[in-house]
Design a protein around this motif. Structure first.
Motif, short mmCIF file in Angstrom:
data_model
loop_
_atom_site.label_atom_id
_atom_site.label_comp_id
_atom_site.label_asym_id
_atom_site.label_seq_id
_atom_site.Cartn_x
_atom_site.Cartn_y
_atom_site.Cartn_z
N ASP A 301 -26.37 -45.52 29.94
CA ASP A 301 -27.26 -44.75 30.81
C ASP A 301 -26.84 -43.29 30.93
O ASP A 301 -27.24 -42.58 31.85
CB ASP A 301 -27.33 -45.39 32.20
N CYS A 302 -26.00 -42.83 29.98
CA CYS A 302 -25.53 -41.45 29.98
C CYS A 302 -26.07 -40.74 28.74
O CYS A 302 -26.16 -41.35 27.66
CB CYS A 302 -24.00 -41.42 29.98
N PRO A 303 -26.47 -39.49 28.86
CA PRO A 303 -26.99 -38.77 27.69
C PRO A 303 -25.96 -38.73 26.56
O PRO A 303 -24.75 -38.71 26.81
CB PRO A 303 -27.27 -37.37 28.23
N GLU A 304 -26.47 -38.72 25.35
CA GLU A 304 -25.59 -38.65 24.18
C GLU A 304 -25.16 -37.20 23.97
O GLU A 304 -25.74 -36.46 23.19
CB GLU A 304 -26.29 -39.20 22.94
N GLU A 305 -24.14 -36.79 24.68
CA GLU A 305 -23.62 -35.44 24.57
C GLU A 305 -22.12 -35.50 24.79
O GLU A 305 -21.55 -36.55 25.04
CB GLU A 305 -24.27 -34.53 25.60
N GLY A 306 -21.48 -34.35 24.65
CA GLY A 306 -20.03 -34.32 24.83
C GLY A 306 -19.28 -34.41 23.52
O GLY A 306 -18.07 -34.58 23.51
N TYR A 307 -19.99 -34.27 22.40
CA TYR A 307 -19.34 -34.28 21.09
C TYR A 307 -20.18 -33.42 20.15
O TYR A 307 -21.38 -33.21 20.37
CB TYR A 307 -19.20 -35.70 20.54
N SER A 308 -19.56 -32.91 19.09
CA SER A 308 -20.30 -32.12 18.11
C SER A 308 -21.23 -33.03 17.33
O SER A 308 -20.86 -34.14 16.92
CB SER A 308 -19.33 -31.41 17.15
N ASN A 309 -22.45 -32.55 17.17
CA ASN A 309 -23.44 -33.37 16.47
C ASN A 309 -23.03 -33.52 15.01
O ASN A 309 -22.37 -32.66 14.42
CB ASN A 309 -24.82 -32.74 16.57
N ARG A 310 -23.42 -34.63 14.43
CA ARG A 310 -23.13 -34.89 13.02
C ARG A 310 -24.10 -35.95 12.52
O ARG A 310 -24.75 -36.64 13.32
CB ARG A 310 -21.67 -35.33 12.82
N LEU A 311 -24.21 -36.11 11.21
CA LEU A 311 -24.94 -37.24 10.67
C LEU A 311 -24.11 -38.48 11.00
O LEU A 311 -22.97 -38.59 10.56
CB LEU A 311 -25.15 -37.10 9.16
N ALA A 312 -24.68 -39.38 11.75
CA ALA A 312 -23.89 -40.47 12.33
C ALA A 312 -24.22 -41.81 11.67
O ALA A 312 -25.32 -42.03 11.15
CB ALA A 312 -24.15 -40.57 13.83
N GLY A 313 -23.25 -42.70 11.73
CA GLY A 313 -23.42 -44.07 11.27
C GLY A 313 -22.62 -45.01 12.16
O GLY A 313 -21.76 -44.57 12.92
N TRP A 314 -22.86 -46.28 12.01
CA TRP A 314 -22.29 -47.22 12.98
C TRP A 314 -20.78 -47.31 12.89
O TRP A 314 -20.12 -47.66 13.87
CB TRP A 314 -22.95 -48.60 12.82
N TRP A 315 -20.18 -47.00 11.73
CA TRP A 315 -18.73 -47.10 11.62
C TRP A 315 -18.04 -45.94 12.33
O TRP A 315 -16.83 -45.96 12.54
CB TRP A 315 -18.29 -47.18 10.16
N GLY A 316 -18.80 -44.92 12.72
CA GLY A 316 -18.24 -43.84 13.52
C GLY A 316 -18.18 -44.19 14.99
O GLY A 316 -17.55 -43.49 15.79
N ASN A 317 -18.84 -45.28 15.36
CA ASN A 317 -18.79 -45.76 16.74
C ASN A 317 -17.38 -46.16 17.14
O ASN A 317 -16.61 -46.69 16.32
CB ASN A 317 -19.69 -46.99 16.91
N ASP A 318 -17.07 -45.95 18.38
CA ASP A 318 -15.84 -46.49 18.94
C ASP A 318 -15.79 -47.99 18.69
O ASP A 318 -16.80 -48.69 18.85
CB ASP A 318 -15.81 -46.21 20.45
N LYS A 319 -14.64 -48.50 18.25
CA LYS A 319 -14.53 -49.93 17.93
C LYS A 319 -14.92 -50.81 19.12
O LYS A 319 -15.38 -51.94 18.93
CB LYS A 319 -13.10 -50.28 17.48
N ARG A 320 -14.73 -50.30 20.31
CA ARG A 320 -15.05 -51.11 21.49
C ARG A 320 -16.54 -51.34 21.62
O ARG A 320 -16.97 -52.29 22.29
CB ARG A 320 -14.51 -50.42 22.75
N THR A 321 -17.35 -50.49 21.02
CA THR A 321 -18.81 -50.64 21.13
C THR A 321 -19.48 -50.85 19.77
O THR A 321 -20.69 -51.01 19.71
CB THR A 321 -19.42 -49.39 21.79
#
Length: 476
Positions: A301-321
């Protein structure tokens, strides 16, 4: 191999240097092709008889193009295949007590741990992923932010590796810009071989600083073998507020790097040259910790911000999520947050097998000491042990200053039409180097597996090859 040129004194010097080589033992860690294997046109089968003991090892001086195979690579890959065969999907999460391999979920982290000291970085600043050009595109997509009315130019060298050139041009077009107006190339006004001084590069940066958004440069230039002064050039660009990406294809595993301490913004590399991971194997990237922070806790429920934008994929996700299967990107902090798909475990396994050998050797400091010595020895042989007739047909275009080169010496042939014959004659003598048409031979004594005697054998074979080329051309 005959020794019509190389004197007993040169061979004796080489043997003495090899005897005193502190990391000579690492050669036994590699499969060195034999002369018969180099000449063979058939794929050896497992049932093939071993090569006779009289069959000599070839002279392989081509680690700048493709490193040799570590002997432990087949064993590690066999262990990976056995895990897959016996565990199936459980291989992602289930540690095996007697296996030297990490779970597949953690394989990229293990590779980053082994890779970090090679590039002089914190483990969190390194990601082993994708391939070189793909990683350059990913970095540019994250950090190239052109402003048509302000900063929009990309600076690169005029003789950049074609893939780098293509990447820059297509990035510009992707943003609706033209390479004619937004791409600046650096060419030396003083060197006929385009060996670039730091002054050459910084002069171009100064001229275009006001409207330059990004610089892409090689750590070592692939054609000339020149090692650029990364920290000096990097600091100068930063004074002008310009982001710099370094292509380290020919530098990684070749020369000591201190990417974090040099305040490098970002870098990318391949692993099939001096890192010996196999043809087309997995690449890597570095993102300085200040450019990869995740400054906010990202929740559903928090906006997706607080990091530099990049072309993203699921393996870049924190392992916890990562396995929560939520459609919200929760990047892990650091370079790992730039990952896309799950990486090839086969490739990572092969890379880590080679990185184990680097660790055995004591790291880049020990390798650099030998590299400086063996490259200087090769240079001395080329300059002082060849006939004047031979030396009239080539010159070394790699800088003579050891601090401006790695393991590679590039030899420019000075008459048209010599290259094909010289390369054919070298191969016939089981001497493997590579060419860059129309007239350059690249010779790279890799310190992990090459010997000083290899250099003597190369120079002898090179002399005979030049004699053959003169005969073909009807030269005296």
């Amino acid at each position: 191999m005959s020794t019509s040129l190389a004197t007993d004194n040169a061979i004796g010097r080489a043997q003495e240097l090899d005897k005193n080589d502190a990391i000579a033992f690492t050669r036994s860690e590699f499969n060195i092709p034999t002369t018969a294997q180099i000449a063979s046109t058939r794929l050896p089968s497992e049932s093939s008889e071993a090569c006779p003991s009289s069959d000599k090892e070839c002279v392989y001086l081509c680690g700048n193009s493709l490193g040799l195979q570590p002997k432990r690579t087949p064993a590690r890959i066999g262990q990976y295949l056995a895990t897959w065969a016996t565990q199936g999907v459980q291989g992602h999460f289930k540690p095996l007590e007697d296996s030297p391999l990490p779970t597949w979920l953690d394989a990229d982290a293990k590779a980053a741990q082994l890779m970090a000291p090679i590039v002089g970085a914190a483990e969190s600043e390194v990601a082993v992923m994708q391939t070189l050009t793909a990683n350059l595109h990913l970095l540019m997509s994250a950090f190239y932010h052109p402003d048509i009315n302000g900063r929009h130019k990309i600076i690169l060298e005029s003789r950049a590796f074609p893939s780098d050139h293509f990447a820059v041009e297509t990035q510009l077009r992707h943003h609706g810009l033209s390479p004619d107006t937004s791409m600046v190339t650096v060419k030396s006004p003083f060197s006929e071989d385009n060996v670039l001084s730091s002054y050459d590069i910084m002069s171009v940066i100064s001229t275009h600083a006001a409207d330059t958004a990004l610089i892409l440069l090689p750590g070592i230039q692939y054609y000339t073998g020149q090692l650029l002064d990364i920290p000096v050039i990097n600091a100068f660009a930063h004074k002008h507020g310009i982001f710099v990406i370094w292509d380290l294809a020919h530098a990684v595993g070749n020369v000591p790097l201190s990417l974090h301490d040099w305040d490098v913004d970002a870098a990318a590399w391949c692993s099939y040259k001096y890192l010996n991971a196999g043809p087309g194997s997995i690449g890597g990237l570095f993102v300085h910790e200040r450019n990869s922070l995740v400054t906010k806790a990202i929740t559903d429920d928090c906006p997706e911000e607080g990091y530099s934008n990049r072309l993203a994929g699921w393996w870049g996700n924190d392992k916890r999520t990562r396995f929560a299967m939520a459609n919200k990107f929760h990047p892990v902090g650091g370079a790992a947050g730039f990952q896309l798909s799950n990486p090839s475990i086969l490739d990572i396994t092969s890379l880590c097998a080679s990185l184990e050998v680097f660790a055995l050797a004591g790291g880049l400091s020990a390798l650099r000491n030998k590299s400086l010595a063996i490259t200087a020895f090769l240079e001395d042989l080329l300059l002082n042990s060849m006939t004047d007739q031979d030396k009239a047909l080539f010159r070394i275009i790699t800088p003579s200053d050891p601090d401006q080169r790695g393991a590679q010496l590039s030899l420019l042939l000075l008459q048209d039409g010599l290259l094909e014959t010289v390369m054919k004659e070298l191969e016939a003598r089981a001497v493997i180097v590579d060419e860059r048409k129309p007239d350059v031979i690249r010779v790279a004594p890799a310190p992990l597996y090459n010997t000083f005697e290899d250099c003597v054998k190369f120079v002898d074979a090179f002399s005979l090859a030049l004699q053959a080329a003169r005969a073909v051309k009807g030269c005296v």
